[in-house]
Structure formats: structure tokens, C-alpha cells
Write a protein that holds these residues in place. Structure first.
Motif, mmCIF file in Angstrom:
data_model
loop_
_atom_site.group_PDB
_atom_site.id
_atom_site.type_symbol
_atom_site.label_atom_id
_atom_site.label_comp_id
_atom_site.label_asym_id
_atom_site.label_seq_id
_atom_site.Cartn_x
_atom_site.Cartn_y
_atom_site.Cartn_z
ATOM 1 N N GLN A 219 0.829 -1.208 0.000
ATOM 2 C CA GLN A 219 0.000 0.000 0.000
ATOM 3 C C GLN A 219 0.859 1.252 0.000
ATOM 4 O O GLN A 219 0.545 2.230 -0.686
ATOM 5 C CB GLN A 219 -0.917 0.000 1.229
ATOM 6 N N ARG A 220 1.939 1.203 0.735
ATOM 7 C CA ARG A 220 2.840 2.355 0.796
ATOM 8 C C ARG A 220 3.470 2.616 -0.567
ATOM 9 O O ARG A 220 3.601 3.779 -0.992
ATOM 10 C CB ARG A 220 3.916 2.095 1.850
ATOM 11 N N ALA B 147 10.070 10.394 -2.494
ATOM 12 C CA ALA B 147 10.573 10.330 -1.121
ATOM 13 C C ALA B 147 9.593 10.984 -0.152
ATOM 14 O O ALA B 147 9.347 10.465 0.948
ATOM 15 C CB ALA B 147 11.937 11.008 -1.035
ATOM 16 N N TYR B 148 9.026 12.114 -0.565
ATOM 17 C CA TYR B 148 8.080 12.819 0.308
ATOM 18 C C TYR B 148 6.861 11.948 0.618
ATOM 19 O O TYR B 148 6.475 11.791 1.787
ATOM 20 C CB TYR B 148 7.638 14.126 -0.351
ATOM 21 N N PHE B 149 6.261 11.380 -0.416
ATOM 22 C CA PHE B 149 5.066 10.562 -0.189
ATOM 23 C C PHE B 149 5.408 9.244 0.504
ATOM 24 O O PHE B 149 4.578 8.707 1.252
ATOM 25 C CB PHE B 149 4.344 10.305 -1.518
ATOM 26 N N TRP B 150 6.608 8.731 0.268
ATOM 27 C CA TRP B 150 7.039 7.530 0.969
ATOM 28 C C TRP B 150 7.119 7.806 2.474
ATOM 29 O O TRP B 150 6.623 7.026 3.293
ATOM 30 C CB TRP B 150 8.388 7.079 0.441
ATOM 31 N N ILE B 151 7.723 8.930 2.829
ATOM 32 C CA ILE B 151 7.843 9.304 4.245
ATOM 33 C C ILE B 151 6.468 9.602 4.845
ATOM 34 O O ILE B 151 6.138 9.141 5.944
ATOM 35 C CB ILE B 151 8.774 10.524 4.391
ATOM 36 N N ARG B 152 5.649 10.357 4.121
ATOM 37 C CA ARG B 152 4.334 10.736 4.639
ATOM 38 C C ARG B 152 3.441 9.525 4.842
ATOM 39 O O ARG B 152 2.760 9.406 5.868
ATOM 40 C CB ARG B 152 3.656 11.723 3.686
ATOM 41 N N ARG C 1 1.826 8.063 8.324
ATOM 42 C CA ARG C 1 0.383 7.847 8.455
ATOM 43 C C ARG C 1 0.091 6.425 8.913
ATOM 44 O O ARG C 1 -0.775 6.198 9.770
ATOM 45 C CB ARG C 1 -0.306 8.122 7.116
ATOM 46 N N MET C 2 0.811 5.460 8.355
ATOM 47 C CA MET C 2 0.597 4.069 8.744
ATOM 48 C C MET C 2 1.026 3.825 10.194
ATOM 49 O O MET C 2 0.384 3.058 10.924
ATOM 50 C CB MET C 2 1.377 3.151 7.792
ATOM 51 N N GLU C 3 2.093 4.488 10.626
ATOM 52 C CA GLU C 3 2.522 4.359 12.027
ATOM 53 C C GLU C 3 1.491 4.932 12.964
ATOM 54 O O GLU C 3 1.175 4.333 14.013
ATOM 55 C CB GLU C 3 3.869 5.063 12.223
ATOM 56 N N ASN C 4 0.934 6.099 12.621
ATOM 57 C CA ASN C 4 -0.102 6.712 13.472
ATOM 58 C C ASN C 4 -1.346 5.852 13.534
ATOM 59 O O ASN C 4 -1.985 5.728 14.579
ATOM 60 C CB ASN C 4 -0.450 8.103 12.950
ATOM 61 N N THR C 5 -1.695 5.240 12.395
ATOM 62 C CA THR C 5 -2.869 4.366 12.376
ATOM 63 C C THR C 5 -2.642 3.142 13.250
ATOM 64 O O THR C 5 -3.549 2.683 13.977
ATOM 65 C CB THR C 5 -3.172 3.937 10.925
ATOM 66 N N ALA C 6 -1.420 2.587 13.218
ATOM 67 C CA ALA C 6 -1.120 1.417 14.034
ATOM 68 C C ALA C 6 -1.161 1.751 15.514
ATOM 69 O O ALA C 6 -1.586 0.918 16.328
ATOM 70 C CB ALA C 6 0.257 0.873 13.637
ATOM 71 N N ARG C 7 -0.719 2.966 15.878
ATOM 72 C CA ARG C 7 -0.732 3.337 17.309
ATOM 73 C C ARG C 7 -2.150 3.503 17.840
ATOM 74 O O ARG C 7 -2.423 3.169 18.981
ATOM 75 C CB ARG C 7 0.032 4.657 17.493
ATOM 76 N N THR C 8 -3.024 4.054 17.026
ATOM 77 C CA THR C 8 -4.391 4.325 17.473
ATOM 78 C C THR C 8 -5.304 3.119 17.351
ATOM 79 O O THR C 8 -6.432 3.155 17.813
ATOM 80 C CB THR C 8 -4.979 5.492 16.673
#
Length: 234
Positions: free
Chosen positions: A3-4, A217-222, A226-233
Motif C-alpha cells: 500500500q505504501r 521520497a516525500y510521499f514515501w515518508i508521509r 500515516r501508517m505508524e499513526n494508524t497502528a498506534r491508534t
């Protein structure tokens, strides 16, 4: 991960493709249209009487052609972006941190592989220019792109002098073999038009690929954040 790659590639490719199409319409297509006038007889080289008037009568850019050019360029750069983000994913799995500056370097590496290295043997050609058989040129072009990309990859990520030597050998191999060339060089357009076309095609390609690398690179980082924030919540 998939997805990334998909999201980053689609957004980066679409944005960079639109900019690339605009650059081509502004800088490259006018020279191409001028060359087509020479090919069709609207202009003559050496200049003949009335050729300027013919150019004025037949010049112009068709909206349909422009639209198709924008569509094709956008799709092409989207494909490039998907390959670039997939390569970034492979690098990330090896522990390499992707940042914007690296994205710029990756974009320039893509330009060298896909446009600059092939242009050493088969430069951007005007309509009507003499050229070798298209199948031979196509094989050499694909081989050059693959060898150059592999060589750059080995130079960047390979370890030891053996890998670096192999990288140099891969990059040089297509040019040592040599690109297919026509038996003689000829064309209806002045050589100045051909050199201007090649310079602008490569210049816009460099700008477009550099932008593509930055955006990838920008969208890869962004997307990663986003996926990390989704996993935390979750």
C-alpha cells in the motif's frame, strides 16, 4: 508495504507527470512541431523563399494532441514512480533511511539510467532523421537502461571493490558494444534544430526526474508516518 508503494507511486507519478508534460509542451513541443514542418515540406533547409510564410500558415498546436501528450506523460511517470518507490522499499528493508535529499539523488539516478545513458548512443531524434532499424535500437535501449540501473545500484549498495568494478563494467558495457547507427546521417531539419531538441528533451527530463525523486521520497515518508499513526491508534 504494498500500500505504501502504491499510494506513494501514484501520487508522486501523477504530480511529476503533470509537471513533466507542462515542461514538454512549453520547451520541447515547439521544436518538435518546427521539425515536422521541415519533414512535411512547410519549411525547407537550406531556407527557401516562402518557407517562413508556410510555417506561419501551418504552425499551431492541436488541443487533442496536447491532451494525449499530457495523458501519456502522466501515465509514464506514474509507472516510473511505482518502480522508484519499490526500489525505496527494498532499500528500507536493508535498513536505509529514505529522506528527501536521497529522493533527489534517486531521481537523478533514474534520469541517468532511462534518458542520459541511452542518449549517448541513441539521442532524442527529430521526425525524419536517419536512424538504424527500430528493433535493434529498442533492444540496445532496454539493455542500456537495465545495465545502467543495475550498475548504479551496485555502486550505491554493493560492498567491496569487486562490486564497484562490476558496477563500472555494467555501466560501460552498452557503450563499448555500441548503439546501432544508420549507414549515413541525413534529415530534413537543420542540425541546429536537432541539437536544440535533444538539449531541451534532456533538460526537461532531468528536471522531471529530480522532481519525481523528491515527490516519491516525500510521499514515501508521509505514507509511512500515516501508517505508524494508524497502528498506534488501532
Amino acid at each position: 508495504m504494498f500500500q505504501r508503494i502504491l499510494v506513494g507511486g501514484l501520487f508522486a507519478g501523477f504530480a511529476a507527470g503533470l509537471i513533466a508534460a507542462l515542461l514538454q509542451l512549453v520547451f520541447v513541443q515547439p521544436v518538435l512541431l518546427q521539425a515536422e514542418l521541415y519533414e512535411g515540406g512547410g519549411l525547407a533547409y537550406p531556407a527557401a523563399a516562402g518557407s517562413a510564410a508556410a510555417a506561419a500558415e501551418t504552425g499551431g498546436i492541436e488541443p487533442l494532441r496536447d491532451g494525449l501528450s499530457v495523458l501519456f506523460t502522466t501515465l509514464l511517470y506514474t509507472g516510473y514512480a511505482l518502480v522508484l518507490t519499490a526500489a525505496m522499499a527494498l532499500a528500507a528493508e536493508r535498513g536505509i533511511r529514505i529522506i528527501a535529499r536521497q529522493g533527489l539523488v534517486w531521481g537523478i539516478a533514474g534520469f541517468v539510467s532511462v534518458q542520459l545513458a541511452p542518449a549517448f548512443g541513441v539521442p532524442p531524434e527529430l521526425p525524419g532523421s536517419a536512424a538504424a532499424e527500430i528493433d535493434l535500437r529498442r533492444v540496445w535501449w532496454f539493455g542500456t537502461v537495465a545495465a545502467t540501473a543495475a550498475g548504479i545500484g551496485l555502486a550505491a549498495f554493493g560492498r567491496g571493490w569487486t562490486m564497484r568494478g562490476l558496477a563500472v563494467a555494467l555501466i560501460l558495457a552498452p557503450h563499448v558494444i555500441g548503439a546501432p547507427q544508420p549507414a549515413s546521417f541525413a534529415g530534413p531539419a537543420p542540425p541546429e534544430v536537432g541539437s536544440l531538441f535533444a538539449a531541451r528533451a534532456l533538460g526537461t527530463g532531468l528536471a522531471s526526474w529530480a522532481l519525481l525523486g523528491l515527490l516519491a521520497a516525500y510521499f514515501w515518508i508521509r505514507e509511512g508516518k500515516r501508517m505508524e499513526n494508524t497502528a498506534r491508534t488501532a
